[in-house]
Motif scaffolding. Sequence first.
Motif, PDB file in Angstrom:
ATOM      1  N   VAL A   1       0.382  -1.086   0.091  1.00  0.00           N
ATOM      2  CA  VAL A   1       0.113  -0.010   0.106  1.00  0.00           C
ATOM      3  C   VAL A   1       1.119   1.032  -0.275  1.00  0.00           C
ATOM      4  O   VAL A   1       1.701   1.305   0.471  1.00  0.00           O
ATOM      5  CB  VAL A   1      -1.141  -0.318   1.362  1.00  0.00           C
ATOM      6  N   ILE A   2       0.153   2.707  -0.138  1.00  0.00           N
ATOM      7  CA  ILE A   2       0.660   3.335  -0.910  1.00  0.00           C
ATOM      8  C   ILE A   2       0.646   4.044   0.810  1.00  0.00           C
ATOM      9  O   ILE A   2      -0.893   4.187   0.387  1.00  0.00           O
ATOM     10  CB  ILE A   2       0.510   4.282  -2.037  1.00  0.00           C
ATOM     11  N   THR A   3       1.401   5.308   1.744  1.00  0.00           N
ATOM     12  CA  THR A   3       0.613   5.972   2.445  1.00  0.00           C
ATOM     13  C   THR A   3       0.371   6.681   3.096  1.00  0.00           C
ATOM     14  O   THR A   3       0.810   7.387   3.547  1.00  0.00           O
ATOM     15  CB  THR A   3       0.855   4.850   4.142  1.00  0.00           C
ATOM     16  N   ALA A   4       1.933   7.674   1.846  1.00  0.00           N
ATOM     17  CA  ALA A   4       2.017   8.872   2.365  1.00  0.00           C
ATOM     18  C   ALA A   4       2.604   9.151   0.309  1.00  0.00           C
ATOM     19  O   ALA A   4       3.608   8.379  -0.029  1.00  0.00           O
ATOM     20  CB  ALA A   4       3.432   9.469   3.012  1.00  0.00           C
ATOM     21  N   TRP A   5       2.441  10.495  -0.080  1.00  0.00           N
ATOM     22  CA  TRP A   5       3.554  10.515  -0.919  1.00  0.00           C
ATOM     23  C   TRP A   5       3.589  12.116  -0.501  1.00  0.00           C
ATOM     24  O   TRP A   5       2.524  12.792   0.031  1.00  0.00           O
ATOM     25  CB  TRP A   5       2.837  10.851  -2.300  1.00  0.00           C
ATOM     26  N   SER A   6       4.479  12.905  -1.557  1.00  0.00           N
ATOM     27  CA  SER A   6       4.747  14.249  -1.251  1.00  0.00           C
ATOM     28  C   SER A   6       5.783  14.670  -2.580  1.00  0.00           C
ATOM     29  O   SER A   6       5.727  13.947  -3.845  1.00  0.00           O
ATOM     30  CB  SER A   6       6.006  14.530  -0.313  1.00  0.00           C
ATOM     31  N   ALA A   7       5.679  16.292  -3.139  1.00  0.00           N
ATOM     32  CA  ALA A   7       5.878  16.214  -4.290  1.00  0.00           C
ATOM     33  C   ALA A   7       6.104  17.550  -4.471  1.00  0.00           C
ATOM     34  O   ALA A   7       5.635  18.220  -3.960  1.00  0.00           O
ATOM     35  CB  ALA A   7       5.163  16.175  -5.520  1.00  0.00           C
ATOM     36  N   ILE A   8       7.615  17.836  -4.876  1.00  0.00           N
ATOM     37  CA  ILE A   8       7.382  19.592  -5.741  1.00  0.00           C
ATOM     38  C   ILE A   8       8.156  19.746  -6.662  1.00  0.00           C
ATOM     39  O   ILE A   8       8.565  18.556  -7.933  1.00  0.00           O
ATOM     40  CB  ILE A   8       9.291  19.372  -5.378  1.00  0.00           C
ATOM     41  N   SER A   9       7.314  20.040  -7.582  1.00  0.00           N
ATOM     42  CA  SER A   9       6.833  20.507  -8.939  1.00  0.00           C
ATOM     43  C   SER A   9       6.608  22.073  -9.343  1.00  0.00           C
ATOM     44  O   SER A   9       6.393  22.969  -8.469  1.00  0.00           O
ATOM     45  CB  SER A   9       5.663  20.200  -9.143  1.00  0.00           C
ATOM     46  N   PRO A  10       6.729  22.309 -10.614  1.00  0.00           N
ATOM     47  CA  PRO A  10       5.968  23.837 -10.778  1.00  0.00           C
ATOM     48  C   PRO A  10       4.968  24.791  -9.948  1.00  0.00           C
ATOM     49  O   PRO A  10       4.943  25.690 -10.172  1.00  0.00           O
ATOM     50  CB  PRO A  10       5.963  23.688 -12.450  1.00  0.00           C
ATOM     51  N   PHE A  11       4.118  23.600  -9.942  1.00  0.00           N
ATOM     52  CA  PHE A  11       3.051  24.130  -8.953  1.00  0.00           C
ATOM     53  C   PHE A  11       3.562  24.835  -7.945  1.00  0.00           C
ATOM     54  O   PHE A  11       3.070  25.602  -6.848  1.00  0.00           O
ATOM     55  CB  PHE A  11       1.848  22.939  -8.571  1.00  0.00           C
ATOM     56  N   GLY A  12       4.874  23.747  -6.963  1.00  0.00           N
ATOM     57  CA  GLY A  12       5.065  24.460  -5.698  1.00  0.00           C
ATOM     58  C   GLY A  12       5.954  22.917  -4.860  1.00  0.00           C
ATOM     59  O   GLY A  12       6.062  22.382  -5.176  1.00  0.00           O
ATOM     60  N   TYR A  13       5.267  23.447  -3.063  1.00  0.00           N
ATOM     61  CA  TYR A  13       6.456  22.864  -2.970  1.00  0.00           C
ATOM     62  C   TYR A  13       5.492  21.544  -1.534  1.00  0.00           C
ATOM     63  O   TYR A  13       4.142  22.021  -1.371  1.00  0.00           O
ATOM     64  CB  TYR A  13       6.946  23.231  -1.663  1.00  0.00           C
TER      65      TYR A  13
END
Length: 375
Positions: free
Chosen positions: A10-22
């Motif tokens: 299972v996926i329990t967390a995620w994060s991203a840094i993208s051109p949309f922001g942090y």
Amino acid sequence: MNLNPDGPPVITAWSAISPFGYGHDAFTDGFTAGESTVDAVDEERWQVAGERAALVPDFDVRSLLGAKGTRSMNRVTGLAVVTAGRLLAQVPDRDDEFAEGTGLVLGTTTGSPESMMGFTRASLVGERPDHVEPAAVPSCVMNCAAGQVAIWHQLKGPNATVAAGRRTGLVGLNYARRLLATGRARMVLCGAAEEYSTARAKVERCAQDGTPGPALGEGCAMVLLEPAAHAIARGATPLASLLAVESATCVGGNRGQAVRDAVSRTLHRAGVRQGEVSVAAGTTASADERNALSDLFGTRADTTAAHDLIGDTASVSALFQLATVLGAERDEDGLAVITALDDDGAISTALLKLHPVTAAGRTEAREPALAGGVR
């Protein structure tokens, strides 16, 4: 061989840094708003003329991570280290057992083109070929970012770098799934990172051979994958279960049909009927991929790819597309298909069972990226 004897991970967390922001809130809100982040780049800074790209706003490695340990850190490594920090901030009570049992699978195209080409240039223009900066050597290898993430955040489990074009994120998920199923790790951070740089822009222009291509994008997306029993034991709420990941190759020239066949095969092997799928999302702007999903799923096919709004993020494309699905609010279980079609005809598909998520449930912890890391 049954790689999921105790059920799918299972996926329990995620994060991203993208051109949309942090962070994942910024990504989800930006994608929901549907406004393109592509803009003209600063020609003086990037030394390219007439270039348009989607860049992470105000990204500076030293500002985000501090001066210690970042003197020779390149942009792609910084993106990966900061994203991993934001993801790990969502995991409380990390201890030595966590460090020993947590692995990392990180995708990239080549690592940092800027570091590699800069090092080569230095060896050519110097008085001698060996008159180069020794500290720059590690930054030139493809797995530099993965190694630095593990060092910075003290992850002592398996550490791997994968490269599979725009399919990289899905290939990485399969790699992470196998690490868990074979007992090599108790948890795995699975992500991909891509930088914008002068070198990458010039390489892409040469590859296009004068034909205008999509605007380049950059960023990093990362998920935390673990066995369902482990997640429940530590009190984590699963966001999605990874039911299947498959890869195929288009050999007959009909890429749309190849995508349809790959998706149908994935559903069949997972014992899922086509009508049970709630949403299907393609990774690229390819008409072949989008039309194939529309043929299979009709209005359940999401024709808006992250690619449209944040540019061509290469190895991160599939995980950014997965992020568009993970970030959506839902009040009941559903099934999602994610596809990735690369320019060479290689195809990867993933089938996930989505679990209920509310706006409150997707709020990301705001702990600094340095937390738990080497300062």
